[in-house]
Write a protein that holds these residues in place. Structure first.
Motif, PDB file in Angstrom:
ATOM      1  N   PHE A   1     -11.180   0.022 -39.890  1.00  0.00           N
ATOM      2  CA  PHE A   1     -10.465  -0.819 -38.930  1.00  0.00           C
ATOM      3  C   PHE A   1     -10.987  -2.247 -38.960  1.00  0.00           C
ATOM      4  CE2 PHE A   1     -10.782  -2.932 -34.825  1.00  0.00           C
ATOM      5  CZ  PHE A   1      -9.440  -3.115 -34.520  1.00  0.00           C
TER       6      PHE A   1
ATOM      7  N   ALA B   1      -9.853  -4.131 -42.000  1.00  0.00           N
ATOM      8  CA  ALA B   1      -8.411  -4.371 -41.931  1.00  0.00           C
ATOM      9  C   ALA B   1      -8.096  -5.513 -40.966  1.00  0.00           C
ATOM     10  CB  ALA B   1      -7.693  -3.096 -41.497  1.00  0.00           C
TER      11      ALA B   1
ATOM     12  N   GLN C   1      -6.338  -9.114 -41.880  1.00  0.00           N
ATOM     13  CA  GLN C   1      -5.104  -9.553 -41.233  1.00  0.00           C
ATOM     14  C   GLN C   1      -5.282 -10.886 -40.514  1.00  0.00           C
ATOM     15  OE1 GLN C   1      -2.005  -8.088 -41.353  1.00  0.00           O
ATOM     16  NE2 GLN C   1      -2.910  -6.717 -42.874  1.00  0.00           N
TER      17      GLN C   1
ATOM     18  N   LYS D   1      -1.255  -4.406 -33.765  1.00  0.00           N
ATOM     19  CA  LYS D   1      -0.705  -3.831 -34.994  1.00  0.00           C
ATOM     20  C   LYS D   1      -1.782  -3.075 -35.774  1.00  0.00           C
ATOM     21  CE  LYS D   1       1.552  -5.170 -39.338  1.00  0.00           C
ATOM     22  NZ  LYS D   1       2.070  -6.314 -40.139  1.00  0.00           N
ATOM     23  N   THR D   2      -2.973  -3.648 -35.826  1.00  0.00           N
ATOM     24  CA  THR D   2      -4.058  -3.006 -36.564  1.00  0.00           C
ATOM     25  C   THR D   2      -4.573  -1.780 -35.823  1.00  0.00           C
ATOM     26  OG1 THR D   2      -4.684  -5.235 -37.294  1.00  0.00           O
ATOM     27  CG2 THR D   2      -6.202  -3.457 -37.810  1.00  0.00           C
TER      28      THR D   2
ATOM     29  N   ILE E   1      -2.892   0.294 -34.077  1.00  0.00           N
ATOM     30  CA  ILE E   1      -1.956   1.389 -34.268  1.00  0.00           C
ATOM     31  C   ILE E   1      -2.267   2.163 -35.550  1.00  0.00           C
ATOM     32  CG2 ILE E   1       0.473   1.913 -34.777  1.00  0.00           C
ATOM     33  CD1 ILE E   1       1.236  -0.359 -32.860  1.00  0.00           C
ATOM     34  N   GLN E   2      -2.820   1.462 -36.525  1.00  0.00           N
ATOM     35  CA  GLN E   2      -3.120   2.082 -37.812  1.00  0.00           C
ATOM     36  C   GLN E   2      -4.420   2.891 -37.800  1.00  0.00           C
ATOM     37  OE1 GLN E   2      -3.101  -1.183 -40.591  1.00  0.00           O
ATOM     38  NE2 GLN E   2      -1.020  -1.818 -40.057  1.00  0.00           N
ATOM     39  N   TYR E   3      -5.289   2.616 -36.828  1.00  0.00           N
ATOM     40  CA  TYR E   3      -6.609   3.271 -36.797  1.00  0.00           C
ATOM     41  C   TYR E   3      -6.948   3.773 -35.381  1.00  0.00           C
ATOM     42  CZ  TYR E   3      -7.228   0.779 -41.246  1.00  0.00           C
ATOM     43  OH  TYR E   3      -7.094   0.296 -42.533  1.00  0.00           O
TER      44      TYR E   3
END
Length: 222
Positions: free
Chosen positions: A3, A6, A10, A47-48, A50-52
């Motif tokens: 995370f 990432a 971003q 947004k990030t 949500i991915q982790y």
């Protein structure tokens, strides 16, 4: 990719050097900025996240400490947002030391004030028995920002404010020449004055506070 990596990737992709200049100037050039305004920063963070989701939920304390090691102020702000979003239902008795560690890293009013109110203030609502020992330790330290935290952690407490403790902290710092301490005294008293204006007025009138503290404390009373 983790995370943290990432998010850093971003955020760097969204940097705006032109916006960074006034942001750094506003903060007295104490920090470097990528130039990402609050709305966009929070959109990228969301947004990030949500991915982790699982990684962040399980490791938000470690992640916050990692982000506070990053060079740019936006990452410190992301760290605070992550902590406050995740710690509400996950308080641990040792979190006073975790929040203290954050308070002492890259300290300035923007990070300290948020962590004081929602970090230490939130912690002591969960563990009120820790209040006097913690606040005494902070207020007796030689660190400006811990002293400020001891003064303002009750912001928003309203009728739950420990007025005797607030008065004690104000009097302990009554001779301080530090702008941020004088301002904190006034701010804390003004906040409590919303539920006890006469109590605050009497306290201020009966003690020789610095003009800045008096001005801030009585702004909405007289």
């Amino acid at each position: 990719m983790t995370f943290t990596k990432a998010l850093i990737t971003q955020m760097h992709q969204a940097k705006n050097p032109e916006e960074a200049v006034p942001m750094e100037k506003y903060m007295k050039n104490k920090f470097q900025y990528l130039g990402i305004k609050t709305e966009l920063r929070r959109a990228i963070l969301k947004k990030t996240l949500i991915q982790y989701p699982d990684e962040v939920k399980q490791n938000f304390r470690t992640i916050a400490l990692e982000l506070f090691q990053a060079e740019y102020r936006e990452f410190h702000q992301c760290a605070i947002d992550i902590v406050l979003a995740n710690i509400k239902k996950n308080w641990q008795i040792t979190d006073q030391f975790f929040i203290e560690e954050l308070l002492l890293q890259h300290s300035w009013w923007d990070s300290v004030d948020t962590l004081a109110k929602y970090g230490i203030g939130g912690y002591l609502k969960q563990f009120p028995s820790e209040k006097y020992e913690l606040i005494e330790r902070f207020s007796n330290s030689n660190n400006l920002w811990l002293k400020r935290t001891a003064l303002i952690f009750q912001l928003g407490y309203k009728l739950d404010t420990d007025f005797e403790l607030l008065k004690s902290e104000c009097l302990k710092n009554i001779d301080s020449k530090e702008f941020f301490i004088q301002k904190a005294i006034g701010w804390a008293l003004r906040d409590y004055a919303s539920v006890n204006p006469q109590g605050v007025l009497k306290f201020v009138q009966n003690n020789p506070f610095k003009p800045l503290s008096v001005k801030e404390a009585l702004r909405k009373i007289i």
